[in-house]
Scaffold this motif. Structure first.
Motif, PDB file in Angstrom:
ATOM      1  N   GLN A  23      14.825  -5.751  16.466  1.00  0.00           N
ATOM      2  CA  GLN A  23      14.909  -6.924  15.718  1.00  0.00           C
ATOM      3  C   GLN A  23      16.489  -5.992  14.864  1.00  0.00           C
ATOM      4  OE1 GLN A  23      11.956  -7.900  13.068  1.00  0.00           O
ATOM      5  NE2 GLN A  23      13.729  -9.480  11.608  1.00  0.00           N
ATOM      6  N   ALA A  24      17.210  -5.827  14.799  1.00  0.00           N
ATOM      7  CA  ALA A  24      18.381  -5.264  14.241  1.00  0.00           C
ATOM      8  C   ALA A  24      18.693  -5.951  12.921  1.00  0.00           C
ATOM      9  CB  ALA A  24      19.882  -5.773  15.460  1.00  0.00           C
ATOM     10  N   ASP A  25      17.653  -5.509  12.015  1.00  0.00           N
ATOM     11  CA  ASP A  25      18.421  -6.126  11.184  1.00  0.00           C
ATOM     12  C   ASP A  25      17.960  -4.776   9.558  1.00  0.00           C
ATOM     13  OD1 ASP A  25      18.046  -6.404   8.107  1.00  0.00           O
ATOM     14  OD2 ASP A  25      16.440  -7.912   8.545  1.00  0.00           O
ATOM     15  N   LEU A  26      18.478  -3.838   9.827  1.00  0.00           N
ATOM     16  CA  LEU A  26      18.532  -2.308   9.607  1.00  0.00           C
ATOM     17  C   LEU A  26      18.080  -2.127   7.915  1.00  0.00           C
ATOM     18  CD1 LEU A  26      19.144   0.468   9.842  1.00  0.00           C
ATOM     19  CD2 LEU A  26      21.581   0.816   9.279  1.00  0.00           C
ATOM     20  N   GLU A  27      18.234  -3.205   6.528  1.00  0.00           N
ATOM     21  CA  GLU A  27      18.152  -2.625   6.074  1.00  0.00           C
ATOM     22  C   GLU A  27      16.631  -3.283   5.597  1.00  0.00           C
ATOM     23  OE1 GLU A  27      20.580  -4.730   6.535  1.00  0.00           O
ATOM     24  OE2 GLU A  27      22.249  -3.725   5.353  1.00  0.00           O
ATOM     25  N   ARG A  28      16.293  -3.690   6.512  1.00  0.00           N
ATOM     26  CA  ARG A  28      14.865  -4.348   6.795  1.00  0.00           C
ATOM     27  C   ARG A  28      13.920  -2.923   6.970  1.00  0.00           C
ATOM     28  NH1 ARG A  28      11.233  -7.502   9.628  1.00  0.00           N
ATOM     29  NH2 ARG A  28       9.306  -8.365   9.262  1.00  0.00           N
ATOM     30  N   ASN A  29      14.044  -2.757   8.282  1.00  0.00           N
ATOM     31  CA  ASN A  29      13.663  -1.534   8.932  1.00  0.00           C
ATOM     32  C   ASN A  29      13.395  -0.198   8.370  1.00  0.00           C
ATOM     33  OD1 ASN A  29      12.882  -3.681  11.115  1.00  0.00           O
ATOM     34  ND2 ASN A  29      14.803  -2.779  12.555  1.00  0.00           N
ATOM     35  N   CYS A  30      14.510  -0.463   7.989  1.00  0.00           N
ATOM     36  CA  CYS A  30      14.367   1.111   6.543  1.00  0.00           C
ATOM     37  C   CYS A  30      13.729   0.732   5.453  1.00  0.00           C
ATOM     38  CB  CYS A  30      15.506   1.575   6.094  1.00  0.00           C
ATOM     39  SG  CYS A  30      17.370   2.240   7.141  1.00  0.00           S
ATOM     40  N   TRP A  31      13.511  -0.421   5.280  1.00  0.00           N
ATOM     41  CA  TRP A  31      12.727  -0.670   4.029  1.00  0.00           C
ATOM     42  C   TRP A  31      11.223  -0.303   4.277  1.00  0.00           C
ATOM     43  CZ3 TRP A  31       9.223  -4.923   3.625  1.00  0.00           C
ATOM     44  CH2 TRP A  31       8.438  -4.598   2.556  1.00  0.00           C
ATOM     45  N   MET A  32      10.624  -1.235   6.229  1.00  0.00           N
ATOM     46  CA  MET A  32       9.562  -0.939   6.859  1.00  0.00           C
ATOM     47  C   MET A  32       9.021   0.340   6.722  1.00  0.00           C
ATOM     48  SD  MET A  32       9.201  -4.273   9.152  1.00  0.00           S
ATOM     49  CE  MET A  32       8.220  -4.121   9.707  1.00  0.00           C
ATOM     50  N   VAL A  33       9.503   1.258   7.328  1.00  0.00           N
ATOM     51  CA  VAL A  33       9.272   2.488   7.603  1.00  0.00           C
ATOM     52  C   VAL A  33       9.502   3.039   6.253  1.00  0.00           C
ATOM     53  CG1 VAL A  33      10.836   4.356   8.585  1.00  0.00           C
ATOM     54  CG2 VAL A  33      10.593   2.624   9.768  1.00  0.00           C
ATOM     55  N   ALA A  34      10.158   3.650   5.587  1.00  0.00           N
ATOM     56  CA  ALA A  34       9.899   4.098   3.946  1.00  0.00           C
ATOM     57  C   ALA A  34       8.280   3.228   3.671  1.00  0.00           C
ATOM     58  CB  ALA A  34      10.855   3.299   2.817  1.00  0.00           C
ATOM     59  N   HIS A  35       8.243   2.003   3.806  1.00  0.00           N
ATOM     60  CA  HIS A  35       6.555   1.458   3.189  1.00  0.00           C
ATOM     61  C   HIS A  35       5.840   2.143   4.289  1.00  0.00           C
ATOM     62  CE1 HIS A  35       3.639  -1.059   3.055  1.00  0.00           C
ATOM     63  NE2 HIS A  35       3.839  -1.522   1.520  1.00  0.00           N
ATOM     64  N   GLN A  36       5.945   2.464   5.109  1.00  0.00           N
ATOM     65  CA  GLN A  36       5.072   3.065   6.565  1.00  0.00           C
ATOM     66  C   GLN A  36       4.954   4.739   5.836  1.00  0.00           C
ATOM     67  OE1 GLN A  36       5.913   3.971  10.306  1.00  0.00           O
ATOM     68  NE2 GLN A  36       4.009   3.359  10.560  1.00  0.00           N
ATOM     69  N   HIS A  37       5.728   5.339   6.089  1.00  0.00           N
ATOM     70  CA  HIS A  37       5.390   6.636   5.426  1.00  0.00           C
ATOM     71  C   HIS A  37       5.401   6.821   4.000  1.00  0.00           C
ATOM     72  CE1 HIS A  37       6.554  10.907   4.871  1.00  0.00           C
ATOM     73  NE2 HIS A  37       7.273  10.032   3.596  1.00  0.00           N
ATOM     74  N   ARG A  38       5.147   5.906   2.955  1.00  0.00           N
ATOM     75  CA  ARG A  38       4.459   5.774   1.384  1.00  0.00           C
ATOM     76  C   ARG A  38       3.175   5.451   1.570  1.00  0.00           C
ATOM     77  NH1 ARG A  38       6.311   4.397  -4.450  1.00  0.00           N
ATOM     78  NH2 ARG A  38       3.945   4.825  -5.638  1.00  0.00           N
ATOM     79  N   HIS A  39       2.572   4.652   2.563  1.00  0.00           N
ATOM     80  CA  HIS A  39       1.427   3.220   2.376  1.00  0.00           C
ATOM     81  C   HIS A  39      -0.144   3.493   3.374  1.00  0.00           C
ATOM     82  CE1 HIS A  39       2.296   1.792  -2.128  1.00  0.00           C
ATOM     83  NE2 HIS A  39       3.679   1.097  -1.087  1.00  0.00           N
ATOM     84  N   GLY A  40       0.837   3.903   4.389  1.00  0.00           N
ATOM     85  CA  GLY A  40       0.550   4.871   5.734  1.00  0.00           C
ATOM     86  C   GLY A  40       0.143   3.315   6.874  1.00  0.00           C
ATOM     87  N   MET A  41       0.968   2.426   6.442  1.00  0.00           N
ATOM     88  CA  MET A  41       0.879   0.863   6.898  1.00  0.00           C
ATOM     89  C   MET A  41       2.165   0.270   7.341  1.00  0.00           C
ATOM     90  SD  MET A  41      -1.748  -1.263   5.230  1.00  0.00           S
ATOM     91  CE  MET A  41      -2.468  -0.170   5.708  1.00  0.00           C
ATOM     92  N   PHE A  42       2.552  -0.054   8.042  1.00  0.00           N
ATOM     93  CA  PHE A  42       4.121  -1.176   7.706  1.00  0.00           C
ATOM     94  C   PHE A  42       2.914  -2.572   7.158  1.00  0.00           C
ATOM     95  CE2 PHE A  42       5.255   0.076  11.937  1.00  0.00           C
ATOM     96  CZ  PHE A  42       6.083   0.195  11.789  1.00  0.00           C
ATOM     97  N   PRO A  43       3.981  -2.960   6.099  1.00  0.00           N
ATOM     98  CA  PRO A  43       3.654  -3.975   5.271  1.00  0.00           C
ATOM     99  C   PRO A  43       3.346  -5.784   5.470  1.00  0.00           C
ATOM    100  CG  PRO A  43       6.455  -4.321   4.974  1.00  0.00           C
ATOM    101  CD  PRO A  43       5.769  -2.572   6.846  1.00  0.00           C
ATOM    102  N   SER A  44       2.577  -5.791   5.650  1.00  0.00           N
ATOM    103  CA  SER A  44       2.134  -7.376   5.627  1.00  0.00           C
ATOM    104  C   SER A  44       3.151  -8.323   4.705  1.00  0.00           C
ATOM    105  CB  SER A  44       0.801  -7.553   4.713  1.00  0.00           C
ATOM    106  OG  SER A  44       0.591  -7.746   3.199  1.00  0.00           O
ATOM    107  N   GLU A  45       3.238  -9.720   5.714  1.00  0.00           N
ATOM    108  CA  GLU A  45       3.978 -10.664   5.149  1.00  0.00           C
ATOM    109  C   GLU A  45       4.366 -10.503   3.940  1.00  0.00           C
ATOM    110  OE1 GLU A  45       4.801 -15.707   5.891  1.00  0.00           O
ATOM    111  OE2 GLU A  45       2.979 -14.343   6.551  1.00  0.00           O
ATOM    112  N   TYR A  46       3.568 -10.667   2.932  1.00  0.00           N
ATOM    113  CA  TYR A  46       3.692 -10.683   1.047  1.00  0.00           C
ATOM    114  C   TYR A  46       3.714  -9.605   0.267  1.00  0.00           C
ATOM    115  CZ  TYR A  46       4.233 -15.549   2.541  1.00  0.00           C
ATOM    116  OH  TYR A  46       4.732 -16.551   3.510  1.00  0.00           O
ATOM    117  N   ASP A  47       3.090  -8.433   1.145  1.00  0.00           N
ATOM    118  CA  ASP A  47       3.142  -7.090   0.508  1.00  0.00           C
ATOM    119  C   ASP A  47       3.989  -6.842  -0.322  1.00  0.00           C
ATOM    120  OD1 ASP A  47       1.908  -4.579  -0.406  1.00  0.00           O
ATOM    121  OD2 ASP A  47       2.350  -3.834   2.372  1.00  0.00           O
ATOM    122  N   ILE A  48       3.858  -6.090  -1.842  1.00  0.00           N
ATOM    123  CA  ILE A  48       4.446  -5.767  -3.038  1.00  0.00           C
ATOM    124  C   ILE A  48       4.279  -4.825  -3.334  1.00  0.00           C
ATOM    125  CG2 ILE A  48       4.818  -8.594  -3.250  1.00  0.00           C
ATOM    126  CD1 ILE A  48       3.081  -7.443  -5.871  1.00  0.00           C
TER     127      ILE A  48
END
Length: 65
Positions: A23-48
């Motif tokens: 999925q080519a969406d650089l901003e979203r993918n960077c956010w997801m990887v940063a989230h995984q790095h901090r919380h140990g998992m990818f975000p769920s649909e409504y993860d805030i």
């Protein structure tokens, strides 16, 4: 807050590159990887939960360069 190391940015950028293949969406993918790095998992649909914004912005800039 201290700037992320180049080694960390390279590692996380490779994870973003893997996501970009599906999925080519650089901003979203960077956010997801940063989230995984901090919380140990990818975000769920409504993860805030917060992420490290400095890391996110540095990762985004690194991936754009």
């Amino acid at each position: 807050m201290t700037e992320p190391s180049q080694e960390l940015l390279k590692q996380l950028a490779s994870e973003v590159a893997q996501l970009e293949r599906n999925q080519a969406d650089l901003e979203r993918n960077c956010w997801m990887v940063a989230h995984q790095h901090r919380h140990g998992m990818f975000p769920s649909e409504y993860d805030i939960r917060e992420i490290d914004e400095d890391l996110y912005l540095a990762l985004l800039a690194h991936c754009r360069s």
